[in-house]
Design an enzyme around this catalytic site. Structure first.
Site, short mmCIF file in Angstrom:
data_model
loop_
_atom_site.label_atom_id
_atom_site.label_comp_id
_atom_site.label_asym_id
_atom_site.label_seq_id
_atom_site.Cartn_x
_atom_site.Cartn_y
_atom_site.Cartn_z
N GLU A 82 0.82 -1.21 0.00
CA GLU A 82 0.00 0.00 0.00
C GLU A 82 0.86 1.26 0.00
OE1 GLU A 82 -3.07 -0.12 -0.53
OE2 GLU A 82 -3.52 -2.22 -0.12
N ARG A 92 -18.10 0.37 5.53
CA ARG A 92 -18.89 0.00 4.35
C ARG A 92 -19.70 -1.27 4.57
NH1 ARG A 92 -15.62 -0.76 -0.38
NH2 ARG A 92 -17.61 -0.75 -1.47
N CYS A 146 -7.41 -1.72 7.87
CA CYS A 146 -6.05 -1.77 7.33
C CYS A 146 -5.58 -0.37 6.99
CB CYS A 146 -6.02 -2.72 6.13
SG CYS A 146 -6.35 -4.43 6.67
N HIS A 170 -1.34 -5.69 2.07
CA HIS A 170 -2.55 -6.52 2.03
C HIS A 170 -2.22 -7.88 1.42
CE1 HIS A 170 -5.86 -3.35 2.58
NE2 HIS A 170 -6.18 -4.36 3.36
N1 PCA Z 1 -8.38 -6.79 6.61
C1 PCA Z 1 -9.29 -5.67 6.77
C2 PCA Z 1 -9.34 -5.40 8.23
C3 PCA Z 1 -8.65 -6.53 8.90
C4 PCA Z 1 -8.01 -7.30 7.81
O1 PCA Z 1 -7.26 -8.26 7.95
C5 PCA Z 1 -8.93 -4.50 5.88
O2 PCA Z 1 -8.47 -4.72 4.76
O3 PCA Z 1 -9.14 -3.35 6.26
#
Ligand code: PCA
Length: 216
Positions: A82, A92, A146, A170
């Site tokens: 990211e 959401r 996240c 991610h």
């Molecule tokens: N993914 C979510 C929140 C916790 C996770 O593991 C996100 O992408 O925000």
């Protein structure tokens, strides 16, 4: 002897996911040495009111030189490094594990609009691709926990005047999760994207390695 410490965070399971690969990867790499740095892991609650505080506690406990945070982005086919965290909380319609479901709120009403990750994001993606791990630079971490954590980590470093490179990655779903979430594939339905956990562990190891080198 390790000459530094990297804090690696993952998230607990949330929504209807029974597992979260970011938790498994963090546990797997906990205690390893990557590029001369000791990896210490923390698994954070998926709660808007608690996640950033838990991360700050881990920073205070371990005094890391770098923080790499991770979470699950089901549906994405590659490891997503990211670029930016924005000053927005919006679940959401996917409430956190405490039931909070913020809509179009600011993380900090007085804070900056956004913070860039302070890791070498493009170089990290190139290194992952060189090693055959599907990866891409992502320009949005969403508006759930996240994104919240990336923003909060950078805001914390700025507020405290810390030289603490931080970023967020991610991870895709694992094949097990993809199979559970498949939509009647034996009758022609779809199966979500996934990546084996072993490749995710290798990928996050590469992220840590690039982060350590980038910070030197
Ligand atoms: N993914 C979510 C929140 C916790 C996770 O593991 C996100 O992408 O925000």
């Amino acid at each position: 002897m390790a000459d530094g410490t990297v804090l690696l965070t993952g998230y607990e399971p949330f929504d209807d996911f029974e597992t979260n690969p970011s938790e498994a990867v963090a546990q797997e790499l906990d205690g390893e040495t990557v590029a001369g740095h000791r990896v210490v892991s923390a698994v954070l609650p998926v709660e808007f009111d608690a996640a950033a505080d838990a991360a700050v506690r881990a920073i205070e406990d371990f005094a890391p030189d770098i923080v790499v945070a991770t979470g699950l982005a089901a549906g994405r086919s590659a490891i997503s490094v990211e670029r930016v965290g924005i000053n927005v909380n919006d679940a959401r319609g996917t409430p956190d594990n405490a039931g909070a479901d913020p809509e179009n709120e600011r993380i900090d009403p007085d804070g900056a609009d956004a913070y860039f990750a302070s890791l070498p994001v493009a170089r990290t993606v190139e290194r992952l691709l060189d090693r055959g791990v599907p990866a891409r630079l992502s320009n949005t971490a969403g508006t759930h926990l996240c994104n919240h954590l990336l923003y909060s980590l950078r805001a914390h470093a700025e507020r405290e005047g810390l030289e603490l490179p931080a970023g967020f990655v991610h991870l895709p779903a694992t094949p097990e999760v993809a199979v559970r979430q498949a939509d009647d594939p034996a009758r022609g339905g779809s199966v979500p994207a996934s990546m084996p956990l072993s490749m995710q562990v290798e990928g996050v190891g590469t992220v840590l390695e690039t982060a350590v080198e980038g910070a030197e």
